[in-house]
Design an enzyme around this catalytic site. Structure first.
Site, PDB file in Angstrom:
ATOM      1  N   ASP A   1       6.524  -3.253   7.130  1.00  7.08           N
ATOM      2  CA  ASP A   1       6.549  -2.835   5.949  1.00  7.08           C
ATOM      3  C   ASP A   1       6.507  -1.285   5.577  1.00  7.08           C
ATOM      4  O   ASP A   1       7.044  -0.799   4.513  1.00  7.08           O
ATOM      5  CB  ASP A   1       5.644  -3.494   4.822  1.00  7.08           C
ATOM      6  CG  ASP A   1       5.661  -5.196   4.879  1.00  7.08           C
ATOM      7  OD1 ASP A   1       6.952  -5.319   4.717  1.00  7.08           O
ATOM      8  OD2 ASP A   1       4.937  -5.703   4.348  1.00  7.08           O
TER       9      ASP A   1
ATOM     10  N   ASP B   1      -3.723  -9.986   0.006  1.00  8.06           N
ATOM     11  CA  ASP B   1      -3.015 -11.463   0.207  1.00  8.06           C
ATOM     12  C   ASP B   1      -3.400 -11.627   1.877  1.00  8.06           C
ATOM     13  O   ASP B   1      -3.454 -12.820   2.018  1.00  8.06           O
ATOM     14  CB  ASP B   1      -1.605 -11.406  -0.104  1.00  8.06           C
ATOM     15  CG  ASP B   1      -0.719 -10.100   0.083  1.00  8.06           C
ATOM     16  OD1 ASP B   1      -1.320  -9.401   1.094  1.00  8.06           O
ATOM     17  OD2 ASP B   1       0.485 -10.115  -0.047  1.00  8.06           O
TER      18      ASP B   1
END
Length: 779
Positions: A492, A84
Site C-alpha cells: 500500500d 484492521d
C-alpha cells in the site's frame, strides 16, 4: 543423634547402616530435585538473557486503515485506536500512540491484530475492551475473542467466543459494535457478524451469552455468489449505543440502540427495558446502511451517518440523520443533495461541550478529494472544508502538514488530489476539548487542535497525527553489507530506504518513488555492487520493475519490463547485470542489461529464488522438494543436492560475502551447502518446520543465522551464532503475528542486529549477542 545432613556432593553420617541407607535414598531425591530446580533457574535465566529487546523501525505516519478511535467520555487524555490488521494503540499526551496488543499476538494468536470493535468503561478509565479476530471465513482458523484490560492495555484477559470476528472484513469501519453500559460496568453488549446476533455480558466481559430476544442479524452480504470468500458473509450488527439519559431499571440503562447491516425496512432497533425486548425504531430511513451512531446527551438526540455500501471502499450515495429521542422523530440533515451527493457518509464527530455542533465526512469521495462538513445548529446548516473557486481551483479552508511523517507529503499529498484522504470511517471530537479532533483514512490519522477556528476564521490546521502507529504490511526486507542499512518493501505504501542505523529512528522523507506503486512485493541488491538495487511492484497494467544505483535513494523504471507482469519475488545478480523474477503472473522470467524478459522454463512457476551474492553467474531456486542451481546467469536451472526429507522449499539465503555458501529453509528444517548446492548438510534438528531464514553480521568476522521455525520455545524467531549447531529464542514475548507471514533480514552492517517485517505492525529490529549456553552442574 545423627550429624546434620547436607545436600551436597558428600554425605557424612555416623548412623547405623540401615539409617544411612534410608537417608541416602532421601538425599539422592533431594539432590535430583535441587538439580532440576537449578536447571529450571538456568533455563529461565538463559531465556531472559537470550530474548532481545525489540522496537519499531520508525516509518511513521500510520500506513494503514484505522477503522475506529474512541475517547474516554470523562477522563482527559484517554483514547484508543483500533486497526484492521495491526492491533490496538493507546494515545499519549504528545499526540503519539503506543501499541498495546503485541504481547497477545504470537504465531498461534496472530488474528488478535484484527480488531473489529473497541469499548471503554465510562466509569473506569483504566478499563478497555476489544473484539478481536481477523476473518470470518476460513482464512482465519480460529474463533474470535473479547479481550479486556484493567490497566490501559498493559495486560489482557481473553474471553473466547463461539464464532469468528472480522477485524479485516468488509464493513469493519461501522461501529462501535461493542459497548459498556454507562450505568453498570458489569454489562457489555457485542454485535456479532455472520448471523450470530447480539451478545451480552453481565460479569465485565468474563463471559458472554446470546440475547435471544434480539432476532435481527444483519443480513446484507456484499457478494452472495462469493460463498466462503471474502465478500460472501453476512455483515451482521453495526453498532451498540446506550442512551445515558434514559435512566435505569434493575441497575442497567433502560434505552439501548443497536444497528444492523440492512438497507430495507429497518437497520436501527431500540430496547426501552434494558434489553428485555426490542423493536425497530419508528420512522427510520430504510434506504441506506447505518455506519455510525452517536448520542448527544444534552440534546437527547442521536446523530447517524448512512451510506449505500457497508464500506470501507465503497459508497456512491448516503445521508446524515438526527433522531430526536424525546419526540421520536427523524430529520434528514444531509449536507448536500442532487449532483453534489455522489458519496456516502462515514466519520461522525459530535461535540459534547457544544450541543448542536457536529462534523461529518464523506466515506469515499475519490475525486477530487474527501469532503468534511461542519454544523453548529444540529445540522440545519453546514459549511465545507473546501469549495470550488474558478474550476479547477479550490478554496481550501485548512492547512495540511505531515511533519511527523514527511513521506506522506512527498509521496502522497504532493502527487494526488486526495489530500484529505479516503475511507473516512471514523471522525471524533475529544469530548473534553472542542478543539481536538481526529479522523482516520486508508493512509494515516489526521487531526488537529484548533477545530473551533472553523467557526471563526474558517481555517483549521490539519496534520498527520499517527506517530507511533506502524500498521505496515511488510513484503520483503534486505540489508546489503556496506550499503543502505535497510530496504523495506511494503504493501500500500510502496517501500522505504534507511541509509544507516541512525535513520531507523526517523520517519523517511520519501517513500520509493519514480515510479511509486501501491505495493512493492520484493527487493534485492547486487552482492558485489551493493548500491545497485532492484524492486518489483504488484500493480497490473504498467512496468513493475525499478532500479536504483545509489542504494535506494532514487529510482528509475527498468526498460525491459512490460505491462503484463507483476508481483512475486526478484533476485539480482552479484554484479547487477541480470534479473531473475519469479512473477505472480507469468512464471519465472529473466532479463539482462535492460533487455526484455524471457521465460525460464527449467524452473517451476512460483519457485523460490535467490542470487549468489559473490558469483555473478550463479542463481538458486527451490520448488517443492527440489533445489535448483543455475551457473549461466539464470538462463537455465538444474536440480542439485538433496534436501533430505523436505517436501517444501520455503526460503533461500545466500551468504552475503562467501560464494557458494547457501542456506535453505524447508518444512523439514534448515540445510546448508558450501559448494553451490551440490550437496547439503542438515543443521541441528532442534529447529523444525522453518520459514524465512537470513544471515547477519555477528561478532568479529562471524555471521549469525536467523530463522523462523519451531524450536524449544515453540514457533518463534531463533538465532544461531555457531552455524546452526544450536538455536536460541531471540523473540521472547514480542508478538510478530503468524511466523509464516513474517519477513526477515540480518543486518549486513551492524553486528547482532536483526529485522523482522510483520503483516500489520511494520518492521521491528533488535540487537544483541547470541550466546551458546550449556547446563553445568557440580557433583
Amino acid at each position: 543423634m545423627p550429624t546434620r545432613i547436607r545436600t551436597t556432593n558428600r554425605i557424612s553420617c555416623v548412623e547405623p547402616p540401615t539409617f544411612r541407607t534410608k537417608y541416602k535414598v532421601r538425599i539422592r531425591r533431594l539432590l535430583v530435585l535441587e538439580m532440576k530446580f537449578l536447571a529450571t533457574l538456568q533455563l529461565l535465566a538463559a531465556a531472559a538473557e537470550a530474548a532481545l529487546t525489540w522496537q519499531n523501525v520508525k516509518i511513521g505516519g500510520g500506513g494503514g486503515f484505522v477503522p475506529g478511535i474512541v475517547f474516554h467520555p470523562t477522563v482527559k487524555g484517554v483514547a484508543y485506536a483500533r486497526t484492521d490488521i495491526g492491533g490496538l494503540y493507546r494515545l499519549n499526551n504528545d499526540d503519539s500512540w503506543t501499541a498495546i496488543t503485541d504481547g497477545i499476538t504470537d504465531n498461534e494468536n496472530w488474528h488478535n491484530w484484527g480488531v473489529d470493535a473497541l469499548a471503554l468503561d465510562p466509569q473506569d478509565a483504566n478499563i478497555v475492551y476489544a473484539a478481536v479476530g481477523m476473518y470470518t471465513n476460513d482464512w482465519d482458523p480460529k474463533s474470535g475473542s473479547i479481550i479486556r484490560s484493567s490497566d490501559k492495555g498493559a495486560t489482557w484477559k481473553v474471553t473466547n467466543l463461539p464464532f469468528k470476528v472480522g477485524g479485516n472484513m468488509p464493513g469493519r469501519g461501522m461501529g462501535e459494535r461493542l459497548a459498556v453500559d454507562p450505568a453498570n460496568s458489569k454489562i457489555l453488549y457485542f454485535g456479532a457478524r455472520s448471523g450470530n446476533g447480539l451478545w451480552k455480558s453481565t460479569d465485565g466481559g468474563a463471559t458472554f451469552s446470546k440475547v435471544s430476544s434480539f432476532t435481527a442479524v444483519g443480513t446484507f452480504i456484499p457478494n452472495p455468489n462469493d460463498v466462503g470468500g471474502y465478500n460472501g458473509d453476512k455483515q451482521g450488527l453495526a453498532f451498540v449505543t446506550f442512551d445515558s439519559t434514559s435512566g435505569t431499571t434493575g441497575g442497567a440503562t433502560k434505552r439501548i440502540f443497536v444497528g444492523t447491516a440492512d438497507n430495507t425496512t429497518a437497520s436501527v432497533y431500540v430496547s426501552e427495558d434494558a434489553g428485555a425486548t426490542w423493536n425497530p425504531v419508528k420512522g427510520q430511513p430504510g434506504t441506506y446502511f447505518s455506519h455510525k451512531c452517536v448520542l448527544q446527551p444534552k440534546e437527547k438526540a442521536l446523530y447517524l451517518t448512512y451510506s449505500d455500501g457497508t464500506g470501507p471502499y465503497d459508497g456512491t450515495s448516503g445521508a446524515v440523520y438526527r433522531y430526536d429521542i424525546s419526540a421520536g422523530t427523524w430529520k434528514n440533515i444531509t449536507p448536500v443533495s442532487g449532483s453534489d451527493l455522489y458519496f456516502g457518509f462515514g466519520g461522525l464527530g459530535v461535540d459534547m461541550q457544544k450541543p448542536g455542533t457536529i462534523v461529518v465526512a464523506s466515506l469515499n469521495s475519490w475525486w477530487p478529494d474527501a469532503q468534511i462538513f461542519r454544523s453548529t445548529d444540529s445540522g440545519a446548516t453546514w459549511s465545507k472544508i473546501w469549495t470550488w473557486a474558478n474550476y479547477p481551483n479550490m478554496n481550501l479552508y485548512y492547512g495540511l502538514s505531515a511533519s511527523k511523517a514527511p513521506w506522506i507529503k512527498t509521496g502522497f499529498l504532493d502527487t494526488d488530489t486526495k489530500d484529505l484522504g479516503w475511507m473516512i470511517e471514523t471522525l471524533v471530537i475529544n469530548p473534553l476539548d472542542s478543539d481536538h479532533w481526529l479522523y482516520s483514512t486508508g493512509l494515516t490519522v489526521f487531526g488537529g487542535h484548533d477545530l473551533t477556528k472553523w467557526d471563526t476564521t474558517h481555517n483549521v490546521s490539519i496534520q498527520s497525527l499517527a506517530d507511533g502507529i506502524e500498521e505496515f504490511a511488510v513484503l520483503e526486507l534486505a540489508s546489503p553489507p556496506g550499503g543502505s542499512e535497510l530496504l523495506a518493501a511494503v504493501g500500500d505504501d510502496s517501500g522505504f530506504t534507511f541509509k544507516d542505523a541512525a535513520s531507523l529512528k526517523t520517519s523517511p522523507n520519501t517513500p520509493w518513488m519514480n515510479p511509486i506503486w501501491a505495493s512493492s512485493s520484493s527487493v534485492d541488491y547486487a552482492g558485489a555492487s551493493v548500491k545497485n538495487i532492484v524492486r518489483i511492484g504488484n500493480s497490473a497494467g504498467s512496468q513493475q520493475v525499478a532500479l536504483s544505483s545509489d542504494g535506494g535513494s532514487s529510482w528509475y523504471v527498468y526498460s525491459g519490463a512490460d505491462n503484463n507482469m507483476n508481483g512475486g519475488a526478484v533476485a539480482y545478480s552479484a554484479k547487477a547485470d541480470t534479473i531473475v523474477w519469479s512473477t505472480s503472473t507469468n512464471g519465472v522470467q529473466r532479463s539482462q542489461n535492460q533487455g526484455s524478459f524471457s521465460a525460464v522454463s527449467s524452473l517451476p512457476s512460483g519457485a523460490v529464488i535467490a542470487s549468489d551474492k559473490q558469483n555473478n553467474t550463479v542463481f538458486y531456486g527451490g520448488s517443492a522438494a527440489n533445489f535448483y542451481v543455475s551457473t549461466n546467469t539464470g538462463a537455465s536451472f538444474s536440480k542439485a543436492g538433496s534436501l533430505g526429507s523436505a517436501t517444501a522449499v520455503r526460503d533461500i539465503a545466500a551468504h552475503p560475502t562467501k560464494a557458494g555458501d547457501v542456506w535453505v529453509s524447508t518444512d523439514a528444517g534448515i540445510f546448508h551447502s558450501t559448494n553451490y548446492g551440490s550437496s547439503f548438510t542438515q543443521v541441528s534438528t532442534a529447529l523444525k518446520n522453518t520459514y524465512q531464514i537470513a544471515l547477519g553480521r555477528g561478532s568479529g568476522t562471524t555471521w549469525n543465522v536467523y530463522a523462523f521455525g519451531t524450536g524449544s520455545a515453540g514457533a518463534k524467531l531463533y538465532g544461531s551464532a555457531d552455524g546452526g549447531a544450536s538455536w536460541t529464542d531471540i523473540q521472547g514475548s514480542q508478538g510478530f503475528g503468524a511466523i509464516d507471514g513474517c519477513r526477515l533480514a540480518g543486518s549486513g552492517n551492524q553486528a547482532g542486529q536483526v529485522y523482522v517485517g510483520t503483516n500489520g505492525r511494520g518492521v521491528f529490529y533488535a540487537s544483541g549477542e547470541i550466546k551458546k549456553r550449556s547446563m553445568v552442574f557440580k557433583a
